[in-house]
Design a protein around this motif. Structure first.
Motif, PDB file in Angstrom:
ATOM      1  N   LEU A  31       5.396   9.477  -3.179  1.00 20.20           N
ATOM      2  CA  LEU A  31       4.408   8.843  -2.309  1.00 20.20           C
ATOM      3  C   LEU A  31       3.017   8.991  -2.906  1.00 20.20           C
ATOM      4  CD1 LEU A  31       5.589  10.488   1.046  1.00 20.20           C
ATOM      5  CD2 LEU A  31       6.287   8.245   0.182  1.00 20.20           C
ATOM      6  N   ASP A  32       2.165   7.990  -2.667  1.00 23.63           N
ATOM      7  CA  ASP A  32       0.756   8.147  -3.008  1.00 23.63           C
ATOM      8  C   ASP A  32       0.166   9.290  -2.188  1.00 23.63           C
ATOM      9  OD1 ASP A  32       0.709   6.165  -4.864  1.00 23.63           O
ATOM     10  OD2 ASP A  32      -0.615   4.813  -3.754  1.00 23.63           O
ATOM     11  N   ASP A  33      -0.776  10.016  -2.788  1.00 25.91           N
ATOM     12  CA  ASP A  33      -1.313  11.184  -2.091  1.00 25.91           C
ATOM     13  C   ASP A  33      -2.226  10.818  -0.923  1.00 25.91           C
ATOM     14  OD1 ASP A  33      -3.469  10.247  -3.520  1.00 25.91           O
ATOM     15  OD2 ASP A  33      -3.807  12.080  -4.667  1.00 25.91           O
ATOM     16  N   ASP A  34      -2.628   9.539  -0.822  1.00 22.16           N
ATOM     17  CA  ASP A  34      -3.425   9.127   0.335  1.00 22.16           C
ATOM     18  C   ASP A  34      -2.597   8.305   1.317  1.00 22.16           C
ATOM     19  OD1 ASP A  34      -3.171   7.042  -1.435  1.00 22.16           O
ATOM     20  OD2 ASP A  34      -5.262   6.390  -1.332  1.00 22.16           O
ATOM     21  N   GLY A  35      -1.267   8.412   1.211  1.00 22.75           N
ATOM     22  CA  GLY A  35      -0.372   7.723   2.133  1.00 22.75           C
ATOM     23  C   GLY A  35       0.145   8.658   3.210  1.00 22.75           C
ATOM     24  N   LEU A  36       0.636   8.071   4.286  1.00 26.03           N
ATOM     25  CA  LEU A  36       1.145   8.841   5.421  1.00 26.03           C
ATOM     26  C   LEU A  36       2.450   8.225   5.903  1.00 26.03           C
ATOM     27  CD1 LEU A  36       0.784  10.931   7.777  1.00 26.03           C
ATOM     28  CD2 LEU A  36      -0.438   9.115   9.008  1.00 26.03           C
ATOM     29  N   VAL A  59      14.893   2.652  -3.572  1.00 22.68           N
ATOM     30  CA  VAL A  59      14.567   2.176  -2.227  1.00 22.68           C
ATOM     31  C   VAL A  59      13.050   2.043  -2.140  1.00 22.68           C
ATOM     32  CG1 VAL A  59      14.548   2.732   0.231  1.00 22.68           C
ATOM     33  CG2 VAL A  59      16.605   3.164  -1.128  1.00 22.68           C
ATOM     34  N   GLY A  60      12.585   0.838  -1.852  1.00 25.44           N
ATOM     35  CA  GLY A  60      11.156   0.602  -1.713  1.00 25.44           C
ATOM     36  C   GLY A  60      10.725   0.650  -0.261  1.00 25.44           C
ATOM     37  N   PHE A  61       9.611   1.313   0.006  1.00 25.76           N
ATOM     38  CA  PHE A  61       9.063   1.397   1.358  1.00 25.76           C
ATOM     39  C   PHE A  61       8.098   0.234   1.596  1.00 25.76           C
ATOM     40  CE2 PHE A  61       9.269   6.365   1.475  1.00 25.76           C
ATOM     41  CZ  PHE A  61      10.612   6.307   1.153  1.00 25.76           C
ATOM     42  N   ARG A  62       7.838  -0.047   2.862  1.00 27.65           N
ATOM     43  CA  ARG A  62       6.776  -1.005   3.197  1.00 27.65           C
ATOM     44  C   ARG A  62       5.459  -0.250   3.289  1.00 27.65           C
ATOM     45  NH1 ARG A  62       4.419  -3.358   8.061  1.00 27.65           N
ATOM     46  NH2 ARG A  62       5.832  -2.143   9.380  1.00 27.65           N
ATOM     47  N   ILE A  63       4.426  -0.819   2.699  1.00 20.57           N
ATOM     48  CA  ILE A  63       3.091  -0.233   2.755  1.00 20.57           C
ATOM     49  C   ILE A  63       2.217  -1.087   3.667  1.00 20.57           C
ATOM     50  CG2 ILE A  63       1.009   0.282   1.426  1.00 20.57           C
ATOM     51  CD1 ILE A  63       2.751   1.040  -0.902  1.00 20.57           C
ATOM     52  N   ALA A  64       1.596  -0.450   4.633  1.00 29.04           N
ATOM     53  CA  ALA A  64       0.702  -1.148   5.561  1.00 29.04           C
ATOM     54  C   ALA A  64      -0.526  -0.286   5.804  1.00 29.04           C
ATOM     55  CB  ALA A  64       1.418  -1.436   6.880  1.00 29.04           C
ATOM     56  N   ASP A  65      -1.644  -0.946   6.115  1.00 32.69           N
ATOM     57  CA  ASP A  65      -2.859  -0.187   6.397  1.00 32.69           C
ATOM     58  C   ASP A  65      -2.826   0.352   7.827  1.00 32.69           C
ATOM     59  OD1 ASP A  65      -3.580  -2.287   8.107  1.00 32.69           O
ATOM     60  OD2 ASP A  65      -4.891  -3.230   6.630  1.00 32.69           O
ATOM     61  N   GLU A  66      -3.919   0.972   8.235  1.00 34.46           N
ATOM     62  CA  GLU A  66      -3.958   1.612   9.554  1.00 34.46           C
ATOM     63  C   GLU A  66      -3.884   0.610  10.703  1.00 34.46           C
ATOM     64  OE1 GLU A  66      -8.222   1.546   7.857  1.00 34.46           O
ATOM     65  OE2 GLU A  66      -6.143   1.680   7.152  1.00 34.46           O
ATOM     66  N   TYR A  67      -4.032  -0.688  10.396  1.00 39.30           N
ATOM     67  CA  TYR A  67      -3.905  -1.730  11.419  1.00 39.30           C
ATOM     68  C   TYR A  67      -2.534  -2.402  11.384  1.00 39.30           C
ATOM     69  CZ  TYR A  67      -8.946  -1.036  11.369  1.00 39.30           C
ATOM     70  OH  TYR A  67     -10.198  -0.461  11.414  1.00 39.30           O
ATOM     71  N   GLY A  68      -1.662  -1.918  10.524  1.00 37.97           N
ATOM     72  CA  GLY A  68      -0.315  -2.463  10.433  1.00 37.97           C
ATOM     73  C   GLY A  68      -0.177  -3.659   9.512  1.00 37.97           C
ATOM     74  N   GLU A  69      -1.240  -4.008   8.780  1.00 39.96           N
ATOM     75  CA  GLU A  69      -1.199  -5.171   7.892  1.00 39.96           C
ATOM     76  C   GLU A  69      -0.676  -4.779   6.513  1.00 39.96           C
ATOM     77  OE1 GLU A  69      -4.168  -8.435   5.742  1.00 39.96           O
ATOM     78  OE2 GLU A  69      -4.971  -7.027   7.228  1.00 39.96           O
ATOM     79  N   THR A  70       0.238  -5.585   5.998  1.00 39.25           N
ATOM     80  CA  THR A  70       0.764  -5.399   4.646  1.00 39.25           C
ATOM     81  C   THR A  70       0.183  -6.475   3.739  1.00 39.25           C
ATOM     82  OG1 THR A  70       2.839  -4.411   5.408  1.00 39.25           O
ATOM     83  CG2 THR A  70       2.846  -5.403   3.217  1.00 39.25           C
ATOM     84  N   HIS A 144      -1.171   3.320   4.385  1.00 39.79           N
ATOM     85  CA  HIS A 144      -2.014   3.524   3.204  1.00 39.79           C
ATOM     86  C   HIS A 144      -3.294   2.715   3.377  1.00 39.79           C
ATOM     87  CE1 HIS A 144      -3.406   3.125  -0.971  1.00 39.79           C
ATOM     88  NE2 HIS A 144      -2.653   4.163  -1.255  1.00 39.79           N
ATOM     89  N   PRO A 145      -4.450   3.265   3.024  1.00 40.20           N
ATOM     90  CA  PRO A 145      -5.700   2.500   3.156  1.00 40.20           C
ATOM     91  C   PRO A 145      -5.637   1.198   2.359  1.00 40.20           C
ATOM     92  CG  PRO A 145      -6.154   4.807   2.655  1.00 40.20           C
ATOM     93  CD  PRO A 145      -4.676   4.622   2.492  1.00 40.20           C
ATOM     94  N   LYS A 146      -6.237   0.156   2.898  1.00 37.78           N
ATOM     95  CA  LYS A 146      -6.265  -1.134   2.214  1.00 37.78           C
ATOM     96  C   LYS A 146      -7.186  -1.047   1.004  1.00 37.78           C
ATOM     97  CE  LYS A 146      -6.800  -6.073   3.185  1.00 37.78           C
ATOM     98  NZ  LYS A 146      -7.091  -7.073   4.248  1.00 37.78           N
ATOM     99  N   THR A 147      -6.660  -1.381  -0.162  1.00 36.73           N
ATOM    100  CA  THR A 147      -7.429  -1.261  -1.398  1.00 36.73           C
ATOM    101  C   THR A 147      -7.159  -2.459  -2.300  1.00 36.73           C
ATOM    102  OG1 THR A 147      -5.634  -0.017  -2.453  1.00 36.73           O
ATOM    103  CG2 THR A 147      -7.371   1.273  -1.377  1.00 36.73           C
ATOM    104  N   SER A 148      -7.954  -2.568  -3.352  1.00 40.64           N
ATOM    105  CA  SER A 148      -7.740  -3.566  -4.395  1.00 40.64           C
ATOM    106  C   SER A 148      -7.504  -2.840  -5.710  1.00 40.64           C
ATOM    107  CB  SER A 148      -8.957  -4.481  -4.533  1.00 40.64           C
ATOM    108  OG  SER A 148      -8.892  -5.222  -5.741  1.00 40.64           O
TER     109      SER A 148
END
Length: 235
Positions: A31-36, A59-70, A144-148
């Motif tokens: 996991l990324d260290d800034d993920g939850l 197995v790949g997980f879904r990554i979404a920001d704190e608002y649930g957006e992927t 995970h925080p939304k990033t570029s």
């Protein structure tokens, strides 16, 4: 750990080597260290997935920001695919996933020389070529925080260099110019920064000139398999 090992995938290899010293490890979750992990039973679900399918490699997980957006770039399919649709795919996200240690024993670990960018594709293509399955499971959620990715100063250069290295290592010769041609056109269409384009083409030339590492191209049946899963290895 990543700094000590010289790269992000190199740091993961250090961790894998340490885990192997303990023995009796069947699955590794990274996991990324800034993920939850939002749900408490993610690891149990991962265990059950592998227990039910012996040739499940990744197995790949879904990554979404704190608002649930992927973000669309976090969906392992081409185009505007539904991030909630799971199933077998051709790749996975480095931010949240599980790996079979039996698969890694067959395919090898992360390509440490990549530093970052496209190391997941390199591993996914090796796994597919060895007959392992990759499954995207959106019910396994990593917040995970939304990033570029362009936030990294070296993004454009490393992205281009690693793409050239990737295809030199893993694709049959006739597909190499096709893949690089497609991605050159996509980069020209998508990139609005002149400095970014300059860095990208510099990285492209670096990838051509410098050694790419061991060449072990995928078999043509793997090309057809990836194509059948919705992503031919030229896109």
């Amino acid at each position: 750990m990543s700094c000590a090992a010289g790269s992000y995938p190199g740091g993961r290899n250090v961790a894998l080597a340490r885990l192997r010293e303990f023995g009796d490890v069947d699955v590794v979750v990274e996991l990324d260290d800034d993920g939850l992990l939002v749900d408490a039973d993610v690891l149990r679900r991962v265990r059950d997935l592998y227990a039910a399918e012996p040739r499940l490699g990744i197995v790949g997980f879904r990554i979404a920001d704190e608002y649930g957006e992927t973000q669309q770039r976090h969906v392992p399919r081409i185009g505007g695919s539904d991030p909630l649709r799971g199933g077998y795919v051709t790749g996975f996200l480095g931010g949240g996933h599980a790996l079979s240690t039996a698969m890694l024993a067959e395919t090898g670990d992360w390509p440490a020389e990549f530093f970052f960018a496209h190391e997941e594709t390199d591993l996914a293509w090796r796994a597919a070529d060895a007959g392992w399955k990759i499954r995207y499971c959106p019910e396994l959620l990593l917040q995970h925080p939304k990033t570029s990715p362009a936030r990294h100063a070296i993004y454009f250069r490393v992205n281009a260099r690693n793409r050239v290295w990737l295809v030199r290592r893993r694709l049959p010769l006739p597909l190499i110019p096709v893949h690089l041609g497609v991605w050159t056109l996509l980069t020209l269409a998508r990139t609005r920064s002149a400095a970014g384009l300059k860095a990208w083409f510099g990285g492209f030339l670096e990838g051509v000139r410098e050694p790419a590492g061991e060449r072990r191209p995928m078999r043509w049946r793997t090309v057809w398999r990836l194509t059948g899963l919705g992503r031919p290895p030229v896109i």
